[in-house]
Design a protein around this motif. Structure first.
Motif, PDB file in Angstrom:
ATOM      1  N   TYR A   1      14.134  24.560  29.933  1.00 26.15           N
ATOM      2  CA  TYR A   1      13.743  23.157  30.097  1.00 26.15           C
ATOM      3  C   TYR A   1      13.761  22.773  31.574  1.00 26.15           C
ATOM      4  N   LEU A   2      12.962  21.766  31.882  1.00 28.26           N
ATOM      5  CA  LEU A   2      13.034  21.149  33.196  1.00 28.26           C
ATOM      6  C   LEU A   2      13.067  19.638  32.973  1.00 28.26           C
ATOM      7  N   GLN A   3      14.244  19.061  33.154  1.00 24.94           N
ATOM      8  CA  GLN A   3      14.389  17.616  33.038  1.00 24.94           C
ATOM      9  C   GLN A   3      14.088  17.007  34.399  1.00 24.94           C
ATOM     10  N   MET A   4      13.145  16.072  34.426  1.00 25.04           N
ATOM     11  CA  MET A   4      12.711  15.484  35.683  1.00 25.04           C
ATOM     12  C   MET A   4      12.963  13.978  35.653  1.00 25.04           C
ATOM     13  N   HIS A   5      13.729  13.510  36.597  1.00 21.09           N
ATOM     14  CA  HIS A   5      14.026  12.082  36.722  1.00 21.09           C
ATOM     15  C   HIS A   5      13.465  11.564  38.040  1.00 21.09           C
ATOM     16  N   SER A   6      13.359  10.235  38.114  1.00 21.29           N
ATOM     17  CA  SER A   6      12.918   9.572  39.349  1.00 21.29           C
ATOM     18  C   SER A   6      11.656  10.213  39.906  1.00 21.29           C
ATOM     19  N   LEU A   7      10.699  10.387  39.044  1.00 19.91           N
ATOM     20  CA  LEU A   7       9.472  11.074  39.458  1.00 19.91           C
ATOM     21  C   LEU A   7       8.728  10.295  40.524  1.00 19.91           C
ATOM     22  N   LYS A   8       8.082  11.040  41.404  1.00 17.35           N
ATOM     23  CA  LYS A   8       7.342  10.469  42.516  1.00 17.35           C
ATOM     24  C   LYS A   8       5.887  10.929  42.435  1.00 17.35           C
ATOM     25  N   PRO A   9       4.974  10.188  43.024  1.00 16.50           N
ATOM     26  CA  PRO A   9       3.568  10.633  43.019  1.00 16.50           C
ATOM     27  C   PRO A   9       3.403  12.038  43.581  1.00 16.50           C
ATOM     28  N   GLU A  10       4.218  12.414  44.547  1.00 13.03           N
ATOM     29  CA  GLU A  10       4.100  13.754  45.134  1.00 13.03           C
ATOM     30  C   GLU A  10       4.584  14.856  44.195  1.00 13.03           C
ATOM     31  N   ASP A  11       5.148  14.495  43.048  1.00 15.59           N
ATOM     32  CA  ASP A  11       5.497  15.497  42.034  1.00 15.59           C
ATOM     33  C   ASP A  11       4.295  15.848  41.164  1.00 15.59           C
ATOM     34  N   THR A  12       3.210  15.156  41.343  1.00 18.73           N
ATOM     35  CA  THR A  12       2.000  15.437  40.566  1.00 18.73           C
ATOM     36  C   THR A  12       1.522  16.855  40.830  1.00 18.73           C
ATOM     37  N   ALA A  13       1.368  17.618  39.750  1.00 19.41           N
ATOM     38  CA  ALA A  13       0.973  19.024  39.869  1.00 19.41           C
ATOM     39  C   ALA A  13       0.866  19.625  38.474  1.00 19.41           C
ATOM     40  N   VAL A  14       0.326  20.815  38.433  1.00 21.09           N
ATOM     41  CA  VAL A  14       0.436  21.643  37.228  1.00 21.09           C
ATOM     42  C   VAL A  14       1.743  22.419  37.346  1.00 21.09           C
ATOM     43  N   TYR A  15       2.555  22.332  36.325  1.00 20.35           N
ATOM     44  CA  TYR A  15       3.853  22.996  36.321  1.00 20.35           C
ATOM     45  C   TYR A  15       3.771  24.262  35.471  1.00 20.35           C
ATOM     46  N   TYR A  16       4.239  25.348  36.063  1.00 19.20           N
ATOM     47  CA  TYR A  16       4.190  26.644  35.409  1.00 19.20           C
ATOM     48  C   TYR A  16       5.598  27.173  35.157  1.00 19.20           C
TER      49      TYR A  16
END
Length: 124
Positions: free
Chosen positions: A80-95
């Motif tokens: 799992y990858l729990q992601m908090h406080s997301l930012k626009p720069e986190d926008t991507a395809v995650y592999y």
């Protein structure tokens, strides 16, 4: 052989959270180090987080440290990858990626198996 399938991506607003899952086939999941990488448009794929086969040594890119948490459930063959406080720069395809357990640093890109990716889009 390991087959990886990511899920959980989507469109969220800045500050919100998402949890990505990566389900792995095979009966030897617990023998693999697991990692998450991401690739934004026109950028190189970059390391995000990884965890050793035993669940130890969670490692993070500086850009996500303190906001993202990687974990695994070997009984469910899932990371799992729990992601908090997301930012626009986190926008991507995650592999999701897997490698036979190794003493090499987890942040290298030398993984043996890769999933197809899941899109994460963070709006401002």
């Amino acid at each position: 052989q390991v087959q990886l399938s990511e899920s959980g991506g989507g469109l969220v607003q800045a500050g919100e959270s998402l949890r990505l899952s990566c389900a792995a086939s095979g009966r030897t999941f617990s023998s693999y180090d697991m990692g998450w990488f991401r690739q934004a448009p026109e950028k190189a794929r970059e390391f995000v987080a990884a965890i050793r086969w035993s669940g130890g040594s969670p490692t993070y890119a500086d850009s996500v440290k303190g906001r993202f948490t990687i974990s695994r459930d070997n009984a469910k063959n899932t990371v799992y990858l729990q992601m908090h406080s997301l930012k626009p720069e986190d926008t991507a395809v995650y592999y999701c990626a897997a490698r036979v357990r190794s003493a090499a640093p987890l942040s290298t890109r030398a993984y043996d198996y890769w999933g197809q990716g899941t899109q994460v889009t963070v709006s401002s």
